[in-house]
Design an enzyme around this catalytic site. Structure first.
Site, PDB file in Angstrom:
ATOM      1  N   GLU A  92      10.754  -8.802  57.542  1.00 13.38           N
ATOM      2  CA  GLU A  92      10.260  -9.762  56.554  1.00 13.38           C
ATOM      3  C   GLU A  92      11.350 -10.766  56.195  1.00 13.38           C
ATOM      4  OE1 GLU A  92       9.144  -7.712  53.055  1.00 13.38           O
ATOM      5  OE2 GLU A  92       7.702  -6.411  54.055  1.00 13.38           O
ATOM      6  N   CYS A 124      13.529   0.716  46.333  1.00 13.91           N
ATOM      7  CA  CYS A 124      13.325  -0.288  47.379  1.00 13.91           C
ATOM      8  C   CYS A 124      12.284   0.161  48.391  1.00 13.91           C
ATOM      9  CB  CYS A 124      14.652  -0.577  48.076  1.00 13.91           C
ATOM     10  SG  CYS A 124      14.524  -1.778  49.404  1.00 13.91           S
ATOM     11  N   GLY A 169      17.494  -4.414  54.810  1.00 11.34           N
ATOM     12  CA  GLY A 169      18.748  -3.977  55.408  1.00 11.34           C
ATOM     13  C   GLY A 169      19.969  -4.235  54.551  1.00 11.34           C
ATOM     14  N   GLU A 170      21.083  -3.639  54.948  1.00  8.72           N
ATOM     15  CA  GLU A 170      22.389  -3.790  54.303  1.00  8.72           C
ATOM     16  C   GLU A 170      23.243  -4.712  55.178  1.00  8.72           C
ATOM     17  OE1 GLU A 170      25.577  -4.295  52.740  1.00  8.72           O
ATOM     18  OE2 GLU A 170      24.456  -2.917  51.451  1.00  8.72           O
ATOM     19  N   SER A 201      24.391 -10.110  49.974  1.00  8.39           N
ATOM     20  CA  SER A 201      24.144  -9.089  48.960  1.00  8.39           C
ATOM     21  C   SER A 201      24.381  -7.706  49.561  1.00  8.39           C
ATOM     22  CB  SER A 201      22.706  -9.194  48.444  1.00  8.39           C
ATOM     23  OG  SER A 201      22.440  -8.176  47.497  1.00  8.39           O
ATOM     24  N   SER A 224      24.772  -5.140  44.446  1.00  8.38           N
ATOM     25  CA  SER A 224      23.664  -4.425  43.802  1.00  8.38           C
ATOM     26  C   SER A 224      24.256  -3.252  43.023  1.00  8.38           C
ATOM     27  CB  SER A 224      22.659  -3.931  44.854  1.00  8.38           C
ATOM     28  OG  SER A 224      22.065  -5.023  45.518  1.00  8.38           O
ATOM     29  N   LEU A 225      24.541  -3.483  41.769  1.00 10.82           N
ATOM     30  CA  LEU A 225      25.234  -2.488  40.952  1.00 10.82           C
ATOM     31  C   LEU A 225      24.243  -1.490  40.365  1.00 10.82           C
ATOM     32  CD1 LEU A 225      28.061  -1.759  39.979  1.00 10.82           C
ATOM     33  CD2 LEU A 225      27.701  -3.268  38.022  1.00 10.82           C
ATOM     34  N   HIS A 226      23.323  -1.973  39.545  1.00  9.14           N
ATOM     35  CA  HIS A 226      22.166  -1.233  39.036  1.00  9.14           C
ATOM     36  C   HIS A 226      22.482  -0.120  38.045  1.00  9.14           C
ATOM     37  CE1 HIS A 226      19.996  -3.677  41.733  1.00  9.14           C
ATOM     38  NE2 HIS A 226      20.265  -3.007  42.818  1.00  9.14           N
ATOM     39  N   ASN A 299      10.495  -4.668  40.907  1.00  9.33           N
ATOM     40  CA  ASN A 299       9.157  -4.886  41.432  1.00  9.33           C
ATOM     41  C   ASN A 299       8.443  -3.550  41.561  1.00  9.33           C
ATOM     42  OD1 ASN A 299       8.485  -7.747  42.212  1.00  9.33           O
ATOM     43  ND2 ASN A 299      10.486  -7.571  43.192  1.00  9.33           N
TER      44      ASN A 299
END
Length: 354
Positions: A92, A124, A169-170, A201, A224-226, A299
């Site tokens: 995507e 995710c 993906g990373e 990212s 991406s800490l979160h 989301n």
């Protein structure tokens, strides 16, 4: 003899190939511009390259465009694409348009770098499907080129202005290919997207963050800490067990010291973690760091059980950070009516095939 992917070749590489097969240097420049600037999808579209030369080139260079199998359009203008690759895998990418008060609007493409993802973040959709493989340079660049091609059918003047490598993906686990893709997309004979308009990212691959500061200090970095505590982050982002917060934040500090650029820290907020104590822990963690916090209402994704918080919770969370002197903003919602979270469209498609 190796058959090389045309869309993944730098101009110098094309020059070397042309000279090897007896073609003039200018052919390489023409070829590069047709592919990387004009975003053509076939040999036949290269009008000033003779049929004989196109045939000769095709014996050394593989040229395939991604197969668009689905496109969704949001009421806010966001477009989400599902592309099929040569081996049948799907990826995507998303085009987000933002109107600006200046002479040019901002057109941001969110690019995938892997088929699936090995990190497995709990919120995710991509991680729910597991990891298949890394994308090639041509497949990474091809997403931007093919979106450019399709939009130009409606708007001939369309130009991608910004890129974020935060799709499926990373990116830092496909490091070398991502950096080469950035070179191609930045090239003055190509789409000429500014380095400082590109952002990588990462979920926290600490050694690669330090390496990125050395290899390409111009590209932006988002982490991406979160969560601000290892016990919580271990559950959200399994990568944290390998690179815990102490190691990650040390890498981030080294990155900002070397590049003099601030990091964007992404924080996904759910109805569970949008609490004052979480905000206070985050403020303590980021004290003294050159960075900006981007709050992201999660989301809703089937299978994760997570729900987004109400706007008042988000506002209060941001207020705690502001009072602690932390720069913070809340991400503008885009494409929520078309399931714009990474991996949702792919999961939907694969579910229909079962």
């Amino acid at each position: 003899m190796e058959n090389i992917e045309l869309r993944g070749c730098l101009e110098d590489e094309l020059t070397e190939i042309c000279l090897q097969i007896g073609l003039k240097r200018f052919r390489a420049i023409q070829l590069f511009e047709w592919v990387q600037q004009k975003a053509v999808r076939s040999w036949d579209e290269m009008k000033n390259v003779g049929k004989s030369d196109r045939h000769t080139l095709s014996t050394r260079l593989r040229f395939y465009a991604l197969d668009k199998i689905r496109e969704q359009r949001s009421k806010d203008g966001t477009r989400k694409y599902l592309f099929r690759l040569e081996d049948g895998e799907t990826i995507e990418c998303v085009l987000m348009d933002y109107a600006r008060t200046t002479s040019r609007d901002r057109h941001t493409v969110c690019v995938s770098t892997q088929v699936g993802c090995p990190v497995g973040c709990s919120f995710c959709a991509t991680g729910l499907e597991g990891f298949r493989r890394n994308l090639s340079v041509a497949e990474i660049v091809g997403q931007v080129l093919d979106i450019t091609y399709y939009v130009r059918q409606e708007d001939p003047d369309f130009q991608v202005t910004n890129l974020v490598f935060m799709g499926m993906g990373e990116p830092l686990l496909n490091y070398d290919r991502v950096l080469k893709a950035i070179q191609l997309l930045n090239h003055s004979r190509g789409l000429n997207i500014g380095m400082r308009r590109m952002t990588i990212s990462t979920s926290g691959v600490a050694p690669k963050i330090v390496q990125l500061a050395e290899d390409n200090p111009q590209v932006g970095l988002a982490v991406s800490l979160h969560a601000a505590q290892d016990a919580i982050r271990n559950d959200l982002i399994p990568m944290n067990r390998r690179y815990p917060l102490e190691q990650l934040m040390k890498a981030c500090r080294e990155y900002t010291q070397r590049t003099k650029r601030r990091i964007t820290y992404e924080v996904a907020l759910t109805s569970e973690n949008a609490k004052r104590e979480e905000a206070e822990a985050l403020a303590r963690l980021l004290k003294g760091h050159l960075g900006h916090v981007n709050l992201i209402p999660v989301n809703p994704v089937e299978g994760t059980g997570m729900e987004r918080p109400d706007p008042e919770k988000i506002r209060r969370f941001a207020q705690v950070l502001e009072e602690a002197g932390i720069s913070v903003s809340s991400r503008e919602e885009r494409g929520t009516d078309i399931d714009a979270a990474c991996g949702q469209l792919r999961r939907q498609w694969e579910g229909e095939l079962k």
